[in-house]
Enzyme design. Structure first.
Site, short mmCIF file in Angstrom:
data_model
loop_
_atom_site.label_atom_id
_atom_site.label_comp_id
_atom_site.label_asym_id
_atom_site.label_seq_id
_atom_site.Cartn_x
_atom_site.Cartn_y
_atom_site.Cartn_z
N HIS A 9 0.83 -1.21 0.00
CA HIS A 9 0.00 0.00 0.00
C HIS A 9 0.86 1.26 0.00
CE1 HIS A 9 0.93 0.95 4.20
NE2 HIS A 9 0.81 -0.35 4.44
N THR A 21 1.82 0.53 13.14
CA THR A 21 0.45 0.53 12.65
C THR A 21 -0.22 -0.83 12.81
OG1 THR A 21 1.13 2.18 11.01
CG2 THR A 21 -1.03 1.18 10.73
N ARG A 60 -6.16 1.10 3.97
CA ARG A 60 -5.00 1.65 3.25
C ARG A 60 -4.60 0.74 2.09
NH1 ARG A 60 -3.30 -0.22 8.30
NH2 ARG A 60 -1.40 -1.47 8.47
N GLU A 87 -1.49 -6.60 7.74
CA GLU A 87 -0.15 -6.38 8.25
C GLU A 87 0.10 -7.25 9.49
OE1 GLU A 87 2.86 -6.03 8.18
OE2 GLU A 87 3.19 -3.88 7.79
N ARG A 88 1.35 -7.49 9.79
CA ARG A 88 1.71 -8.14 11.05
C ARG A 88 1.09 -7.35 12.21
NH1 ARG A 88 7.80 -7.73 13.51
NH2 ARG A 88 7.33 -8.57 15.58
N HIS A 89 0.53 -8.06 13.19
CA HIS A 89 -0.06 -7.40 14.35
C HIS A 89 1.06 -7.07 15.34
CE1 HIS A 89 -2.55 -6.35 17.68
NE2 HIS A 89 -3.65 -6.54 16.98
N HIS A 182 0.63 -5.52 2.69
CA HIS A 182 1.43 -4.74 3.63
C HIS A 182 2.87 -5.25 3.65
CE1 HIS A 182 -2.40 -3.13 5.22
NE2 HIS A 182 -2.82 -4.31 4.82
N ASN A 184 4.86 -6.62 5.84
CA ASN A 184 5.22 -7.92 6.40
C ASN A 184 4.44 -9.08 5.78
OD1 ASN A 184 7.34 -7.54 8.50
ND2 ASN A 184 5.84 -6.03 9.22
#
Length: 228
Positions: A9, A21, A60, A87-89, A182, A184
């Site tokens: 993104h 994020t 995003r 995305e990775r948390h 994202h 990751n």
């Protein structure tokens, strides 16, 4: 030859603010909007099209997909959203400024949280407002699937079922697949495709707005790859 097109993104408002994020659902920054549009223009110039698109459930990434598709004339292509591409948390780090986190915990500890393969950041509590268990976006999901913090290894483990069950079969049929996600989640796919070691994956960076193209033969053997 089928193609897998990967796009991180565009810059988000929290990328701009240097904040962790993760699963927090933030918008693109003005620069991120331009990056998404330019990615579409790069696809148009390259002559590469796609038959289906996969995207995370975070706006995003969704907005990046829509802007890119509009700018390469592919807005009609089917779109499938999956939390597996999120995305990775980043657990309890989510929302924190990265520079401030370094001051609090030390540069080496933050480097390990960010770049190590299997080290998780501090986890959220289930009742934390930042927890996906408190987010209506995931209210119909099995709570056992929702992370409270992830290592890169964990993030890859949740991405791979989507690869195996959906993306790879499409590529085997000769379709071109566009994945907008994202840093990751895309690093996880690239790690698998290129067979990058657990230690070397720490060196791989995927910039916002960068288009990567992977070409496979009919047996899903990787033939070539590069950015455009």
């Amino acid at each position: 030859m089928s193609k897998l097109i990967l796009l991180r993104h565009g810059q988000s408002v929290w990328n701009l603010e240097n904040r962790f994020t993760g699963w927090t659902d933030v918008e693109l920054s003005p620069k991120g909007i331009v990056e998404a549009e330019n990615a579409g223009k790069a696809l148009l110039k390259s002559g590469i099209d796609f038959d289906i698109a996969y995207v995370s459930v975070l706006k995003r990434a969704i907005h990046t997909l829509h802007l890119a598709a509009m700018n390469c004339g592919m807005s009609h292509v089917p779109e499938i959203r999956s939390w597996r591409l999120n995305e990775r948390h980043y657990g309890a780090l989510q929302g924190l400024n990265k520079a401030d986190t370094v001051k609090k915990f030390g540069a080496e500890q933050v480097r390990l949280w960010r770049r190590s393969y299997d080290l998780r950041p501090p986890s959220l509590a289930e009742g934390d407002p930042r927890s996906p268990m408190q987010d209506k976006l995931y209210e119909h999901m099995d709570r056992r699937l929702l992370p409270l913090g992830e290592s890169l290894k964990d993030a890859i483990a949740r991405v791979m079922p989507l690869w195996e069950d959906a993306i790879a079969p499409k590529l085997l049929k000769g379709l071109n697949v566009f994945v907008v996600a994202h840093g990751n989640s895309l690093r996880g796919l690239v790690k698998y495709i290129r067979q990058i070691s657990d230690s070397d994956i720490a060196q791989l960076e995927i910039p916002t707005g960068q288009v990567l193209v992977y070409e496979f033969d009919g047996n899903l053997e990787l033939k070539q790859y590069g950015d455009i």
